[in-house]
Scaffold this motif. Structure first.
Motif, PDB file in Angstrom:
ATOM      1  N   THR A 134       0.869  -1.182   0.000  1.00  0.00           N
ATOM      2  CA  THR A 134       0.000   0.000   0.000  1.00  0.00           C
ATOM      3  C   THR A 134       0.895   1.219   0.000  1.00  0.00           C
ATOM      4  OG1 THR A 134      -1.606  -1.257   1.289  1.00  0.00           O
ATOM      5  CG2 THR A 134      -1.935   1.115   1.147  1.00  0.00           C
ATOM      6  N   ALA A 135       1.151   1.774  -1.175  1.00  0.00           N
ATOM      7  CA  ALA A 135       2.111   2.870  -1.308  1.00  0.00           C
ATOM      8  C   ALA A 135       1.465   4.232  -1.157  1.00  0.00           C
ATOM      9  CB  ALA A 135       2.825   2.786  -2.661  1.00  0.00           C
ATOM     10  N   SER A 136       0.181   4.345  -1.431  1.00  0.00           N
ATOM     11  CA  SER A 136      -0.499   5.638  -1.402  1.00  0.00           C
ATOM     12  C   SER A 136      -1.408   5.718  -0.181  1.00  0.00           C
ATOM     13  CB  SER A 136      -1.316   5.845  -2.679  1.00  0.00           C
ATOM     14  OG  SER A 136      -2.014   7.066  -2.621  1.00  0.00           O
ATOM     15  N   GLU A 137      -1.476   6.899   0.409  1.00  0.00           N
ATOM     16  CA  GLU A 137      -2.326   7.106   1.581  1.00  0.00           C
ATOM     17  C   GLU A 137      -3.801   7.045   1.219  1.00  0.00           C
ATOM     18  OE1 GLU A 137      -2.622  10.297   5.333  1.00  0.00           O
ATOM     19  OE2 GLU A 137      -1.088  10.487   3.775  1.00  0.00           O
ATOM     20  N   GLU A 138      -4.142   7.286  -0.047  1.00  0.00           N
ATOM     21  CA  GLU A 138      -5.530   7.204  -0.474  1.00  0.00           C
ATOM     22  C   GLU A 138      -6.067   5.776  -0.404  1.00  0.00           C
ATOM     23  OE1 GLU A 138      -3.277   8.999  -1.874  1.00  0.00           O
ATOM     24  OE2 GLU A 138      -4.091  11.036  -1.785  1.00  0.00           O
ATOM     25  N   CYS A 139      -5.200   4.787  -0.421  1.00  0.00           N
ATOM     26  CA  CYS A 139      -5.634   3.386  -0.369  1.00  0.00           C
ATOM     27  C   CYS A 139      -5.861   2.889   1.053  1.00  0.00           C
ATOM     28  CB  CYS A 139      -4.612   2.497  -1.062  1.00  0.00           C
ATOM     29  SG  CYS A 139      -4.336   2.897  -2.806  1.00  0.00           S
ATOM     30  N   VAL A 140      -5.456   3.658   2.066  1.00  0.00           N
ATOM     31  CA  VAL A 140      -5.613   3.248   3.460  1.00  0.00           C
ATOM     32  C   VAL A 140      -7.065   3.451   3.884  1.00  0.00           C
ATOM     33  CG1 VAL A 140      -4.870   3.680   5.836  1.00  0.00           C
ATOM     34  CG2 VAL A 140      -3.218   3.814   3.962  1.00  0.00           C
ATOM     35  N   LEU A 141      -7.628   2.445   4.533  1.00  0.00           N
ATOM     36  CA  LEU A 141      -9.005   2.506   5.010  1.00  0.00           C
ATOM     37  C   LEU A 141      -9.008   2.931   6.474  1.00  0.00           C
ATOM     38  CD1 LEU A 141     -10.380  -0.808   3.446  1.00  0.00           C
ATOM     39  CD2 LEU A 141     -10.428   1.505   2.479  1.00  0.00           C
ATOM     40  N   ASP A 142      -9.625   4.053   6.771  1.00  0.00           N
ATOM     41  CA  ASP A 142      -9.697   4.548   8.136  1.00  0.00           C
ATOM     42  C   ASP A 142     -10.761   3.794   8.928  1.00  0.00           C
ATOM     43  OD1 ASP A 142      -7.688   6.448   7.972  1.00  0.00           O
ATOM     44  OD2 ASP A 142      -9.028   7.972   7.155  1.00  0.00           O
ATOM     45  N   HIS A 143     -10.505   3.653  10.207  1.00  0.00           N
ATOM     46  CA  HIS A 143     -11.469   3.064  11.135  1.00  0.00           C
ATOM     47  C   HIS A 143     -11.550   3.973  12.357  1.00  0.00           C
ATOM     48  CE1 HIS A 143     -12.889  -0.583  13.726  1.00  0.00           C
ATOM     49  NE2 HIS A 143     -13.875   0.209  13.373  1.00  0.00           N
ATOM     50  N   PRO A 144     -12.165   5.155  12.213  1.00  0.00           N
ATOM     51  CA  PRO A 144     -12.208   6.110  13.325  1.00  0.00           C
ATOM     52  C   PRO A 144     -13.274   5.731  14.348  1.00  0.00           C
ATOM     53  CG  PRO A 144     -13.341   7.034  11.440  1.00  0.00           C
ATOM     54  CD  PRO A 144     -12.795   5.694  11.000  1.00  0.00           C
ATOM     55  N   MET A 145     -13.091   6.201  15.564  1.00  0.00           N
ATOM     56  CA  MET A 145     -14.043   5.969  16.638  1.00  0.00           C
ATOM     57  C   MET A 145     -14.008   7.144  17.600  1.00  0.00           C
ATOM     58  SD  MET A 145     -12.206   3.293  19.281  1.00  0.00           S
ATOM     59  CE  MET A 145     -13.342   3.791  20.548  1.00  0.00           C
ATOM     60  N   THR A 146     -15.179   7.477  18.130  1.00  0.00           N
ATOM     61  CA  THR A 146     -15.322   8.494  19.171  1.00  0.00           C
ATOM     62  C   THR A 146     -16.294   7.964  20.200  1.00  0.00           C
ATOM     63  OG1 THR A 146     -14.897  10.315  17.625  1.00  0.00           O
ATOM     64  CG2 THR A 146     -15.994  10.852  19.703  1.00  0.00           C
ATOM     65  N   SER A 147     -15.851   7.880  21.440  1.00  0.00           N
ATOM     66  CA  SER A 147     -16.672   7.353  22.523  1.00  0.00           C
ATOM     67  C   SER A 147     -16.706   8.370  23.650  1.00  0.00           C
ATOM     68  CB  SER A 147     -16.110   6.017  23.024  1.00  0.00           C
ATOM     69  OG  SER A 147     -16.857   5.538  24.127  1.00  0.00           O
ATOM     70  N   PHE A 148     -17.900   8.898  23.941  1.00  0.00           N
ATOM     71  CA  PHE A 148     -18.040   9.858  25.035  1.00  0.00           C
ATOM     72  C   PHE A 148     -18.009   9.114  26.369  1.00  0.00           C
ATOM     73  CE2 PHE A 148     -19.941  12.120  21.453  1.00  0.00           C
ATOM     74  CZ  PHE A 148     -19.277  13.337  21.544  1.00  0.00           C
ATOM     75  N   MET A 149     -17.642   9.838  27.407  1.00  0.00           N
ATOM     76  CA  MET A 149     -17.376   9.216  28.699  1.00  0.00           C
ATOM     77  C   MET A 149     -18.624   8.847  29.483  1.00  0.00           C
ATOM     78  SD  MET A 149     -13.989  11.199  30.076  1.00  0.00           S
ATOM     79  CE  MET A 149     -12.450  11.080  29.172  1.00  0.00           C
ATOM     80  N   ASP A 150     -19.797   9.122  28.987  1.00  0.00           N
ATOM     81  CA  ASP A 150     -21.005   8.640  29.647  1.00  0.00           C
ATOM     82  C   ASP A 150     -21.555   7.390  28.963  1.00  0.00           C
ATOM     83  OD1 ASP A 150     -21.735   9.950  27.321  1.00  0.00           O
ATOM     84  OD2 ASP A 150     -23.651  10.649  28.127  1.00  0.00           O
ATOM     85  N   ARG A 151     -20.741   6.758  28.118  1.00  0.00           N
ATOM     86  CA  ARG A 151     -21.116   5.548  27.413  1.00  0.00           C
ATOM     87  C   ARG A 151     -20.006   4.508  27.583  1.00  0.00           C
ATOM     88  NH1 ARG A 151     -25.154   7.936  27.621  1.00  0.00           N
ATOM     89  NH2 ARG A 151     -26.646   8.442  25.972  1.00  0.00           N
ATOM     90  N   PRO A 152     -20.318   3.206  27.371  1.00  0.00           N
ATOM     91  CA  PRO A 152     -19.267   2.197  27.434  1.00  0.00           C
ATOM     92  C   PRO A 152     -18.186   2.477  26.392  1.00  0.00           C
ATOM     93  CG  PRO A 152     -21.434   1.173  27.486  1.00  0.00           C
ATOM     94  CD  PRO A 152     -21.657   2.621  27.145  1.00  0.00           C
ATOM     95  N   PRO A 153     -16.932   2.146  26.665  1.00  0.00           N
ATOM     96  CA  PRO A 153     -16.440   1.392  27.828  1.00  0.00           C
ATOM     97  C   PRO A 153     -16.125   2.248  29.043  1.00  0.00           C
ATOM     98  CG  PRO A 153     -14.633   1.765  26.323  1.00  0.00           C
ATOM     99  CD  PRO A 153     -15.852   2.373  25.680  1.00  0.00           C
ATOM    100  N   HIS A 154     -16.362   3.555  28.977  1.00  0.00           N
ATOM    101  CA  HIS A 154     -16.052   4.422  30.111  1.00  0.00           C
ATOM    102  C   HIS A 154     -17.028   4.204  31.261  1.00  0.00           C
ATOM    103  CE1 HIS A 154     -13.693   6.699  27.123  1.00  0.00           C
ATOM    104  NE2 HIS A 154     -14.745   6.550  26.342  1.00  0.00           N
ATOM    105  N   ARG A 155     -18.269   3.948  30.924  1.00  0.00           N
ATOM    106  CA  ARG A 155     -19.321   3.818  31.925  1.00  0.00           C
ATOM    107  C   ARG A 155     -20.039   2.487  31.727  1.00  0.00           C
ATOM    108  NH1 ARG A 155     -24.868   7.433  32.136  1.00  0.00           N
ATOM    109  NH2 ARG A 155     -25.588   6.779  34.187  1.00  0.00           N
TER     110      ARG A 155
END
Length: 260
Positions: free
Chosen positions: A108-129
């Motif tokens: 995978t030579a180009s950054e355009e070919c990378v598949l992102d797997h982003p996540m955002t978890s607020f602290m009033d939801r699991p796994p924080h709570r």
């Protein structure tokens, strides 16, 4: 007698000449209005539990150089363009991370070919709570949730430089029960799931994570609606069967240091 030179008038219908180059930027700034930021209605995104007080991260997780590969022998299979997009950060109200995937591995030579797997978890939801039972009752029957770091070992040999630590989460701590009654790993490790692999200095990251959780639960705008017993506890687990103290609790001192 001398006569004044006649004033030349610009014929009607012709455009004005362009201003000098030095005054072009000032003229454009005066003509073009400044862009306005579009804002949604006040009722959207206004919850006190998700509003941030600071956009700067409180801590960032370190990874070994071979991450996200499972071990140091497979470091050559991960391209640098994938590592450049990999991060995990703790803010005052959320966990934010991106675990990219390189579909062609080292090819995978180009950054355009990378598949992102982003996540955002607020602290009033699991796994924080703790999660909810029947969507309305905090499920604390088996204890608070756990976020722990699992360190690989073979007998007494530390294998972290070769495999890295794994940060995992479990829905409950099962009241501290262990797999072999009085020894072995905690029972909650059998129902845990990984969050981040190849972590380095994960204990330090969990200290900052726990400190952010304590401050989040004490926010005056939340008004004590989130109990401290519902928030996740942090532990460090050694991967050893005969270890009598395989799980060490990670707490926060008033000075900010860890308590093991």
């Amino acid at each position: 007698c001398d006569r004044a030179a006649p004033t030349r008038r610009r014929p009607q219908g012709l455009p004005r000449p362009p201003p000098p180059r030095d005054n072009m930027a000032q003229t454009m700034a005066a003509v073009v209005p400044a862009p306005q930021v579009m804002k949604a209605s006040g009722k959207f995104g206004s919850s006190a539990r998700i509003v941030t007080n600071s956009f700067a991260p409180l801590a960032e997780l370190e990874f070994w150089d071979f991450a996200p590969a499972p071990c140091s022998c497979c470091a050559c299979l991960v391209p640098e363009v994938a590592r450049a997009r990999m991060y995990a950060r703790i803010f005052d109200n959320r966990l934010e991370a991106n675990m990219p995937i390189a579909p062609f591995m080292c090819c995978t030579a180009s950054e355009e070919c990378v598949l992102d797997h982003p996540m955002t978890s607020f602290m009033d939801r699991p796994p924080h709570r703790v999660g909810m039972c029947c969507f309305c009752i905090p499920c604390t029957f088996c204890g608070p949730p756990v976020v722990f770091v699992e360190k690989p070992k073979c007998c007494c040999i530390d294998l972290e430089p070769y495999y890295g630590s794994v940060i995992k989460a479990a829905p409950a701590n099962c009241f501290g029960c262990k797999t072999c009654l009085c020894c072995g790993k905690p029972c909650y490790t059998s129902c845990s799931y990984p969050l981040f692999k190849g972590a380095k200095n994960a204990d330090r990251f969990l200290v900052a994570w726990r400190d952010a959780l304590v401050k989040y639960a004490a926010r005056p705008e939340i008004g004590g609606k989130i109990k401290v017993g519902e928030m996740a506890i942090m532990e460090s687990v050694q991967d050893g069967v005969l270890d009598l103290k395989s799980a060490n609790r990670i707490e926060v001192k008033p000075s900010g240091g860890p308590i093991a």
